[in-house]
Design a protein around this motif. Structure first.
Motif, PDB file in Angstrom:
ATOM      1  N   ALA A 293      -7.270  -1.366   7.981  1.00 19.83           N
ATOM      2  CA  ALA A 293      -6.022  -1.943   7.443  1.00 19.83           C
ATOM      3  C   ALA A 293      -6.281  -2.819   6.216  1.00 19.83           C
ATOM      4  O   ALA A 293      -5.610  -2.654   5.185  1.00 19.83           O
ATOM      5  CB  ALA A 293      -5.296  -2.726   8.536  1.00 19.83           C
ATOM      6  N   PRO A 294      -7.251  -3.766   6.256  1.00 21.26           N
ATOM      7  CA  PRO A 294      -7.542  -4.546   5.040  1.00 21.26           C
ATOM      8  C   PRO A 294      -8.024  -3.670   3.885  1.00 21.26           C
ATOM      9  O   PRO A 294      -7.694  -3.942   2.715  1.00 21.26           O
ATOM     10  CB  PRO A 294      -8.662  -5.504   5.494  1.00 21.26           C
ATOM     11  CG  PRO A 294      -8.455  -5.640   6.964  1.00 21.26           C
ATOM     12  CD  PRO A 294      -8.006  -4.282   7.415  1.00 21.26           C
ATOM     13  N   PHE A 295      -8.765  -2.604   4.195  1.00 21.47           N
ATOM     14  CA  PHE A 295      -9.265  -1.708   3.152  1.00 21.47           C
ATOM     15  C   PHE A 295      -8.110  -1.001   2.460  1.00 21.47           C
ATOM     16  O   PHE A 295      -8.089  -0.858   1.228  1.00 21.47           O
ATOM     17  CB  PHE A 295     -10.223  -0.686   3.761  1.00 21.47           C
ATOM     18  CG  PHE A 295     -10.895   0.211   2.753  1.00 21.47           C
ATOM     19  CD1 PHE A 295     -11.474  -0.315   1.601  1.00 21.47           C
ATOM     20  CD2 PHE A 295     -10.947   1.582   2.954  1.00 21.47           C
ATOM     21  CE1 PHE A 295     -12.106   0.509   0.671  1.00 21.47           C
ATOM     22  CE2 PHE A 295     -11.579   2.405   2.038  1.00 21.47           C
ATOM     23  CZ  PHE A 295     -12.153   1.876   0.898  1.00 21.47           C
ATOM     24  N   LEU A 296      -7.111  -0.559   3.241  1.00 27.71           N
ATOM     25  CA  LEU A 296      -5.942   0.096   2.667  1.00 27.71           C
ATOM     26  C   LEU A 296      -5.181  -0.862   1.754  1.00 27.71           C
ATOM     27  O   LEU A 296      -4.766  -0.495   0.643  1.00 27.71           O
ATOM     28  CB  LEU A 296      -5.026   0.595   3.783  1.00 27.71           C
ATOM     29  CG  LEU A 296      -3.718   1.270   3.350  1.00 27.71           C
ATOM     30  CD1 LEU A 296      -4.003   2.496   2.502  1.00 27.71           C
ATOM     31  CD2 LEU A 296      -2.871   1.640   4.566  1.00 27.71           C
ATOM     32  N   ILE A 297      -5.023  -2.097   2.209  1.00 28.54           N
ATOM     33  CA  ILE A 297      -4.335  -3.115   1.395  1.00 28.54           C
ATOM     34  C   ILE A 297      -5.106  -3.380   0.103  1.00 28.54           C
ATOM     35  O   ILE A 297      -4.522  -3.494  -0.979  1.00 28.54           O
ATOM     36  CB  ILE A 297      -4.165  -4.422   2.195  1.00 28.54           C
ATOM     37  CG1 ILE A 297      -3.234  -4.202   3.390  1.00 28.54           C
ATOM     38  CG2 ILE A 297      -3.628  -5.546   1.302  1.00 28.54           C
ATOM     39  CD1 ILE A 297      -3.188  -5.365   4.353  1.00 28.54           C
ATOM     40  N   SER A 298      -6.437  -3.466   0.214  1.00 29.33           N
ATOM     41  CA  SER A 298      -7.253  -3.752  -0.974  1.00 29.33           C
ATOM     42  C   SER A 298      -7.211  -2.597  -1.968  1.00 29.33           C
ATOM     43  O   SER A 298      -7.244  -2.817  -3.183  1.00 29.33           O
ATOM     44  CB  SER A 298      -8.700  -4.048  -0.565  1.00 29.33           C
ATOM     45  OG  SER A 298      -9.362  -2.873  -0.141  1.00 29.33           O
ATOM     46  N   LEU A 299      -7.134  -1.356  -1.478  1.00 27.74           N
ATOM     47  CA  LEU A 299      -7.018  -0.206  -2.381  1.00 27.74           C
ATOM     48  C   LEU A 299      -5.724  -0.284  -3.187  1.00 27.74           C
ATOM     49  O   LEU A 299      -5.716  -0.011  -4.394  1.00 27.74           O
ATOM     50  CB  LEU A 299      -7.043   1.098  -1.577  1.00 27.74           C
ATOM     51  CG  LEU A 299      -8.405   1.564  -1.055  1.00 27.74           C
ATOM     52  CD1 LEU A 299      -8.235   2.787  -0.150  1.00 27.74           C
ATOM     53  CD2 LEU A 299      -9.348   1.896  -2.211  1.00 27.74           C
TER      54      LEU A 299
END
Length: 316
Positions: A293-299
């Motif tokens: 989830a944090p990775f998706l937001i950071s992308l």
């Protein structure tokens, strides 16, 4: 190159093979453990996690990434990089989510920081210094916390943490020794170090204590996310001990996000206490909440940042 240098070079050449070996063994363990359960068994265990603990896991994840901002904040202040807090927070969040999920930090988190800090006008030398200080902060907290935890409370952990290599106390003493040695160097070594004609100075004792505090909080919060997703009968100190050992193995493997290695070791250590399908369900949720989830937001944030940057340059 001396004999020590040759040994070090040989060891570095073996690191990729060590990562492959750890990953292969981990996949074997996961397949063996998961083969005992169906997808519906694991799904039902995921559904058994109370909503309150699920929400708390999300909140602790937010606090963890918020705390990670202080890694870059103190490092940038230390090297004299003048940055807005928003720029520091953005580079920190995107950098850490990339390195946690992609692995190979030099190609992921490091590249992201060079890109974002470079756009903010920070020179390459200062960016490299920030990255090195971040590494240092991370491991200082690990050695300090594992030294305290495994040295002072091994009986509490031993019931859950059953490892096939020596005792937890030995690991704790070794970790504490490394930390104390480093603290001794930064406390009493006043002259700069010189390597191949270049000099550098380590941060002082006060800065080191600040680094240690931030990193310890990082480890405590991260372990708290996993703790919230596990059944309440297991105590936090047990989860913290397991988390430290499993994360260390996963990070050492250089497998992206410690994928497989972290899960396999966690299952092996905790399986005498909890059912494997319960552990797997918690690890799946942990992987989604803490990594994906944090990775998706950071992308999304990285894409928006790149778009805005290119648009501003085209308008000039």
């Amino acid at each position: 190159m001396g004999s020590f240098g040759k040994v070090l070079l040989s060891f570095r050449r073996l690191l990729p093979f060590l990562g492959i070996a750890l990953f292969s063994v981990s996949i074997y363990v996961l397949v063996r453990e998961l083969g005992r359960y169906t997808i519906s068994d694991i799904a039902s265990k995921v559904g058994e996690v109370p909503a309150s603990r699920f929400v708390l896991a999300i909140f602790l994840t937010f606090l963890t990434y918020l705390n990670l901002t202080f890694y870059d904040l103190i490092a940038s202040r230390r090297v004299g990089a003048k940055l807005k807090l928003s720029s520091t927070a953005l580079a920190s969040f995107i950098g850490y989510t990339f390195s946690k999920n992609i692995g190979f930090t030099v190609l992921s988190g490091t590249s992201v920081r060079f890109r974002l800090y470079g756009k903010a006008g920070v020179g390459g030398g200062k960016i490299l210094a920030i990255i090195i200080l971040n590494y240092l902060t991370f491991w200082l907290g690990f050695f300090a916390l594992s030294g305290i935890l495994f040295t002072l409370w091994p009986p509490v952990l031993q019931s859950a943490v059953r490892i096939p290599f020596g005792s937890l106390k030995a690991i704790g003493i070794a970790s504490a020794g490394i930390y104390v040695l480093y603290m001794g160097v930064v406390s009493f070594r006043k002259r700069p170090f010189r390597i191949r004609g270049k000099s550098f100075s380590l941060p002082g004792r006060t800065f080191t204590l600040v680094q240690t505090s931030i990193s310890i909080l990082d480890w405590l919060l991260s372990a708290g996310v996993l703790f919230m997703l596990l059944p309440p009968e297991i105590v936090y100190l047990e989860v913290l001990g397991v988390f430290l050992l499993s994360q260390f193995a996963g990070l050492s493997s250089q497998v992206p996000g410690g994928l497989g290695v972290f899960e396999a070791l966690t299952i092996v250590i905790l399986s005498p206490t909890l059912q494997a399908d319960t552990i797997v369900a918690a690890l799946i949720l942990f992987r989604i909440i803490f990594y994906l989830a944090p990775f998706l937001i950071s992308l999304i944030l990285f894409g928006i940042n790149e778009f805005l940057f290119r648009s501003s340059r085209n308008s000039d």
